[in-house]
Design a protein around this motif. Structure first.
Motif, PDB file in Angstrom:
ATOM      1  N   THR A 187      -1.435  -0.591   0.676  1.00  0.00           N
ATOM      2  CA  THR A 187      -1.223  -1.362  -0.547  1.00  0.00           C
ATOM      3  C   THR A 187      -1.385  -0.433  -1.743  1.00  0.00           C
ATOM      4  O   THR A 187      -2.048   0.601  -1.653  1.00  0.00           O
ATOM      5  CB  THR A 187      -2.233  -2.530  -0.688  1.00  0.00           C
ATOM      6  OG1 THR A 187      -3.543  -2.023  -0.441  1.00  0.00           O
ATOM      7  CG2 THR A 187      -1.929  -3.649   0.282  1.00  0.00           C
ATOM      8  N   SER A 188      -0.766  -0.825  -2.838  1.00  0.00           N
ATOM      9  CA  SER A 188      -0.818   0.034  -4.018  1.00  0.00           C
ATOM     10  C   SER A 188      -2.093  -0.195  -4.814  1.00  0.00           C
ATOM     11  O   SER A 188      -2.747  -1.228  -4.697  1.00  0.00           O
ATOM     12  CB  SER A 188       0.380  -0.254  -4.909  1.00  0.00           C
ATOM     13  OG  SER A 188       0.334  -1.599  -5.334  1.00  0.00           O
ATOM     14  N   LEU A 189      -2.440   0.766  -5.633  1.00  0.00           N
ATOM     15  CA  LEU A 189      -3.495   0.581  -6.619  1.00  0.00           C
ATOM     16  C   LEU A 189      -3.001  -0.436  -7.649  1.00  0.00           C
ATOM     17  O   LEU A 189      -1.800  -0.576  -7.866  1.00  0.00           O
ATOM     18  CB  LEU A 189      -3.809   1.909  -7.314  1.00  0.00           C
ATOM     19  CG  LEU A 189      -4.758   2.871  -6.599  1.00  0.00           C
ATOM     20  CD1 LEU A 189      -4.238   3.258  -5.219  1.00  0.00           C
ATOM     21  CD2 LEU A 189      -4.978   4.132  -7.438  1.00  0.00           C
ATOM     22  N   GLY A 223     -10.655   6.935  -9.208  1.00  0.00           N
ATOM     23  CA  GLY A 223     -10.146   8.101  -8.512  1.00  0.00           C
ATOM     24  C   GLY A 223      -9.570   9.084  -9.524  1.00  0.00           C
ATOM     25  O   GLY A 223      -9.196   8.711 -10.628  1.00  0.00           O
ATOM     26  N   SER A 281      -2.370  18.873  -0.645  1.00  0.00           N
ATOM     27  CA  SER A 281      -0.931  18.624  -0.738  1.00  0.00           C
ATOM     28  C   SER A 281      -0.566  18.322  -2.185  1.00  0.00           C
ATOM     29  O   SER A 281      -1.425  18.043  -3.011  1.00  0.00           O
ATOM     30  CB  SER A 281      -0.551  17.418   0.123  1.00  0.00           C
ATOM     31  OG  SER A 281      -1.053  17.545   1.425  1.00  0.00           O
ATOM     32  N   GLY A 282       0.732  18.323  -2.460  1.00  0.00           N
ATOM     33  CA  GLY A 282       1.211  17.948  -3.782  1.00  0.00           C
ATOM     34  C   GLY A 282       1.027  16.460  -4.048  1.00  0.00           C
ATOM     35  O   GLY A 282       0.763  15.667  -3.140  1.00  0.00           O
ATOM     36  N   LEU A 283       1.186  16.087  -5.305  1.00  0.00           N
ATOM     37  CA  LEU A 283       1.122  14.674  -5.688  1.00  0.00           C
ATOM     38  C   LEU A 283       2.238  13.910  -4.973  1.00  0.00           C
ATOM     39  O   LEU A 283       3.315  14.463  -4.726  1.00  0.00           O
ATOM     40  CB  LEU A 283       1.280  14.542  -7.208  1.00  0.00           C
ATOM     41  CG  LEU A 283       0.824  13.225  -7.832  1.00  0.00           C
ATOM     42  CD1 LEU A 283      -0.700  13.119  -7.831  1.00  0.00           C
ATOM     43  CD2 LEU A 283       1.343  13.088  -9.256  1.00  0.00           C
ATOM     44  N   SER A 284       1.992  12.657  -4.667  1.00  0.00           N
ATOM     45  CA  SER A 284       2.948  11.889  -3.870  1.00  0.00           C
ATOM     46  C   SER A 284       2.658  10.410  -4.009  1.00  0.00           C
ATOM     47  O   SER A 284       1.694  10.022  -4.682  1.00  0.00           O
ATOM     48  CB  SER A 284       2.799  12.283  -2.394  1.00  0.00           C
ATOM     49  OG  SER A 284       1.556  11.797  -1.911  1.00  0.00           O
ATOM     50  N   TYR A 317       1.368   8.731  -1.826  1.00  0.00           N
ATOM     51  CA  TYR A 317       0.075   8.501  -1.169  1.00  0.00           C
ATOM     52  C   TYR A 317      -1.077   8.454  -2.164  1.00  0.00           C
ATOM     53  O   TYR A 317      -2.104   7.836  -1.915  1.00  0.00           O
ATOM     54  CB  TYR A 317      -0.205   9.600  -0.143  1.00  0.00           C
ATOM     55  CG  TYR A 317       0.786   9.640   0.986  1.00  0.00           C
ATOM     56  CD1 TYR A 317       0.651   8.781   2.076  1.00  0.00           C
ATOM     57  CD2 TYR A 317       1.854  10.525   0.985  1.00  0.00           C
ATOM     58  CE1 TYR A 317       1.558   8.801   3.113  1.00  0.00           C
ATOM     59  CE2 TYR A 317       2.771  10.553   2.021  1.00  0.00           C
ATOM     60  CZ  TYR A 317       2.623   9.690   3.083  1.00  0.00           C
ATOM     61  OH  TYR A 317       3.514   9.714   4.113  1.00  0.00           O
ATOM     62  N   ASP A 318      -0.918   9.148  -3.305  1.00  0.00           N
ATOM     63  CA  ASP A 318      -1.984   9.156  -4.302  1.00  0.00           C
ATOM     64  C   ASP A 318      -2.137   7.806  -4.985  1.00  0.00           C
ATOM     65  O   ASP A 318      -3.129   7.566  -5.666  1.00  0.00           O
ATOM     66  CB  ASP A 318      -1.691  10.232  -5.352  1.00  0.00           C
ATOM     67  CG  ASP A 318      -1.845  11.615  -4.768  1.00  0.00           C
ATOM     68  OD1 ASP A 318      -2.986  12.072  -4.668  1.00  0.00           O
ATOM     69  OD2 ASP A 318      -0.834  12.222  -4.365  1.00  0.00           O
ATOM     70  N   LEU A 371      -1.456   4.821  -3.289  1.00  0.00           N
ATOM     71  CA  LEU A 371      -1.592   3.824  -2.233  1.00  0.00           C
ATOM     72  C   LEU A 371      -2.940   4.040  -1.560  1.00  0.00           C
ATOM     73  O   LEU A 371      -3.505   5.126  -1.616  1.00  0.00           O
ATOM     74  CB  LEU A 371      -0.503   4.026  -1.175  1.00  0.00           C
ATOM     75  CG  LEU A 371       0.950   3.834  -1.599  1.00  0.00           C
ATOM     76  CD1 LEU A 371       1.885   4.373  -0.513  1.00  0.00           C
ATOM     77  CD2 LEU A 371       1.232   2.351  -1.838  1.00  0.00           C
ATOM     78  N   LYS A 372      -3.442   2.993  -0.911  1.00  0.00           N
ATOM     79  CA  LYS A 372      -4.576   3.195  -0.044  1.00  0.00           C
ATOM     80  C   LYS A 372      -4.376   2.378   1.203  1.00  0.00           C
ATOM     81  O   LYS A 372      -3.599   1.417   1.205  1.00  0.00           O
ATOM     82  CB  LYS A 372      -5.904   2.878  -0.734  1.00  0.00           C
ATOM     83  CG  LYS A 372      -6.097   1.412  -1.024  1.00  0.00           C
ATOM     84  CD  LYS A 372      -5.542   1.040  -2.351  1.00  0.00           C
ATOM     85  CE  LYS A 372      -5.786  -0.353  -2.838  1.00  0.00           C
ATOM     86  NZ  LYS A 372      -5.800  -1.511  -2.026  1.00  0.00           N
ATOM     87  N   ARG A 373      -5.038   2.785   2.289  1.00  0.00           N
ATOM     88  CA  ARG A 373      -4.883   2.136   3.573  1.00  0.00           C
ATOM     89  C   ARG A 373      -6.047   1.210   3.841  1.00  0.00           C
ATOM     90  O   ARG A 373      -7.192   1.574   3.591  1.00  0.00           O
ATOM     91  CB  ARG A 373      -4.881   3.184   4.689  1.00  0.00           C
ATOM     92  CG  ARG A 373      -3.592   3.942   4.922  1.00  0.00           C
ATOM     93  CD  ARG A 373      -3.789   5.051   5.940  1.00  0.00           C
ATOM     94  NE  ARG A 373      -4.757   6.019   5.466  1.00  0.00           N
ATOM     95  CZ  ARG A 373      -5.990   6.073   5.829  1.00  0.00           C
ATOM     96  NH1 ARG A 373      -6.469   5.243   6.745  1.00  0.00           N
ATOM     97  NH2 ARG A 373      -6.807   6.965   5.311  1.00  0.00           N
TER      98      ARG A 373
END
Lengths: 430, 430
Positions: free
Chosen positions: A121-123, A228, A379-382, A384-385, A387-389
């Motif tokens: 899900t997104s922040l 974060g 890793s580079g920004l993406s 994933y930065d 989103l969280k699981r």
């Protein structure tokens, strides 16, 4: 610039020196930053306006912190058409790449009848810091904001200082195109504080990203945990691996595109041909005579530049992994084969027609990348930065009967009785 | 324990107080930690042995820092068979879940003829910190080491202090099973320093994970940047959402399984039935009379425990998202529907037969999770923590002709001439 040959006995000492820390000892700013953050936390908008008056020479009132849509429209209207078009090309390509990067949820039921999975899900809200003045890069606004927008973040608040009231219209155009929902004309540690703690006019965010000066970096460090943050970027670097079948001038320009960023930037050529190395060195010297940013680029090339001669590409790959560069260009006959031999790099550019500048603007992948050898683990920004699981487990009584007893044994071994009971009491139920 | 009703006017104040920071003001240890790290950086093994003698009352020599395989074997031989079997069940299930979590590489060629992609590779070396004494949890060794092993990390070094020479055999068994390749009998900030900087006998790692005391946490903070670190865990929490169709004792045990961890742990029940709330409160009081860890669990429940009455599950979902709990149990008729309404939680446990303790030991997903409301932006430990992404771009001249001009325009707008030239000079080539 340093010349090294990997076959010589003095190579190891020279190469190790090349990897040495390029961080300059910046003065400690933790105490002044802590004071600014505390003022923002306790006095909110009032403190923000005071610091903005002091540092940016701007008299603001809380109702003028946000830049209204009409002001953004007016600024964008000043941007030349070709720049808006180029921004659109870049934004479209960055969006497409980050959309392809979106992960999918996972779920399965195993042989014990336990259903397991993870959901992305997104922040809810992200804060984007954008430096003011000359360091304001519209491309960085796209690179930081678009992944958040693609990830599904609903609130995307941007802070950009406007010292003496000066705004960068292309930065505002980039923010608009990238899906930024709120823009505030504030900067420094006070902007980070506003985004972390919230004020009456600025609601708090969940994560703060974007580059900034030493005060901004320290402020991000201090609010980390409450929100974060992204990683603190160090000086940037490129490694170009090139054979003699390249135009030395193109290689020189690629090295200088890195060197012109700042004096601490590092540009390294690895080649298997000594006379090609000479020609590139000459071409760099020649281009440095006319380059607009020659003072910066010359200092970077003089202090941290290097040309390394290797016997073959296997040795080149080994050195690349030890450097773990932010950017890696592979200008050789079979770049895919060489790419497969390397492991640690932030972003890789394959072939003779793919300079690193493509990645800075219009390639699609992110240009916010791990610097200073951190590509070993980062890793580079993406997307994933942003989103969280959430992992999940579903079990019924039958499933718990299969896996529960092992849990009871381990909980007892660790001396956690309520843990053990919470499983065993369910197994006892009729 | 606090009783709240979301329909009352005083609810908001009480709920906000519940979310307040549970961090205790721990003494500042940054100066002593910096001194220890500097000693390890400059004097290596010698400093490690000195600190181990001082803090763990263990006289070591550099050749005895590593625990040899024979000593591990001998320790494991003492572990009862049922514990080894339970460990195997847990390890197998954790491995299976994290294997399912492994991401795949991505690559595509777009309409402009540009090939774009991202490649996942593992870190080379990871350091795992394991606390000594009572805080040594074999389950945590599995949860930290197995994802690294599954990700493909080749070197997995573990540091576990053995004060007065005392080893926990089940911790060693877990390390062996999880694929740890080296074990050192050292702890504290000195162990973190050894893993970050390397010594003559301990090679440096790329990332350090695992829980520890205030010294270990501060040491990880200080070496961050040189190596990666995991997030610093705060006090832990559970939210149980339960209707009246549950056994109050089971809900009470689940709340206490959280409360028994430590005095700062937080256990919250959300229910739609006031008389069920009473019965759970009674059951907690009853269980607390006999629980082994009743002193800790009573303090946690008294200071931070709560029962919240809500009119319906929509309101429950809203409160869950505001709490963003580390653990969330959904003991209701349709737990999937309620799960879909929530967004922020570290790990979720669905149904009446899936207590949180299942996730601590044998469920499969990781039990290292975001605490203290950080589930708003952070995720649990996973294979992603031991992998990094390299993005790549490949373009030939035709592709560069299509996308390059926009890059030139943006580079010029940002005043980066060498960037612009590195693209335009290639476009000019015949």
């Amino acid at each position: 610039m340093k010349r090294l040959d990997s076959r010589t006995p003095e190579f190891e000492a020279g190469f190790t020196a090349l990897l040495a820390d390029r961080e300059t000892e910046s003065g400690r700013v933790d105490a002044p930053v802590a004071a600014i953050l505390e003022a923002v936390r306790t006095r909110g908008d009032e403190a923000i306006c005071e610091f903005t008056a002091r540092f940016d020479r701007m008299k603001l009132t809380p109702d003028r912190l946000a830049i209204p849509a009409a002001e953004v429209d007016a600024a964008i209207a000043q941007v030349p058409r070709d720049q808006l078009d180029a921004l659109e090309v870049a934004a479209t390509r960055i969006e497409a790449f980050h959309r392809a990067q979106l992960p999918t949820d996972m779920e399965f039921t195993d042989a014990d009848g336990v259903t397991l999975g993870q959901r992305w899900t997104s922040l809810d809200a992200v804060g984007l810091y954008v430096p003011g003045g000359k360091a304001a890069y519209p491309s960085s606004v796209l690179m930081n904001a678009i992944p958040a927008h693609v990830a599904g973040v609903e609130r995307l608040a941007m802070c950009v200082p406007t010292p003496d009231g000066v705004l960068n219209p292309l930065v505002l155009a980039a923010a608009r195109r990238a899906g930024v929902t709120e823009i505030y004309r504030i900067g420094g540690a006070q902007a980070v504080g506003a985004m972390a703690y919230g004020t009456k006019t600025i609601r708090p965010v969940d994560r703060i990203v974007g580059p900034g000066n030493a005060y901004v970096a320290e402020a991000k460090r201090q609010v980390f945990g409450r929100v974060g943050i992204d990683s603190i970027a160090g000086p940037s670097e490129v490694v170009v691996v090139a054979d003699a079948n390249n135009d030395p001038r193109l290689v020189a320009l690629d090295l200088l595109a890195q060197a012109e960023h700042d004096e601490l930037a590092q540009a390294i050529l690895i080649t298997n041909d000594a006379s090609f190395a000479d020609r590139v060195a000459e071409a760099v010297a020649c281009e440095l005579e006319t380059l607009t940013r020659r003072v910066i680029a010359s200092a970077s090339w003089r202090d941290f530049g290097a040309i390394i001669l290797v016997p073959d590409w296997d040795e080149a790959a080994r050195l690349v992994d030890r450097i773990a560069p932010e950017h890696l260009e592979l200008m050789v006959d079979d770049p895919r084969a060489l790419f497969a031999k390397t492991k640690h790099a932030g972003a890789v550019f394959l072939g003779r027609f793919c300079p690193e500048a493509v990645g800075d603007y219009i390639g699609g992948p992110n240009h916010v990348l791990p610097t200073s050898r951190t590509a070993r683990f980062a890793s580079g920004l993406s997307v994933y930065d942003f989103l969280k699981r959430t992992t999940f487990i579903a079990a019924d009584k039958t499933a718990l009967e299969r896996i529960g007893p092992a849990g009871v044994t381990l909980a007892q071994a660790e001396g956690l009785e309520a843990h053990a009971l919470s499983i065993s009491a369910r197994l006892d139920k009729r």
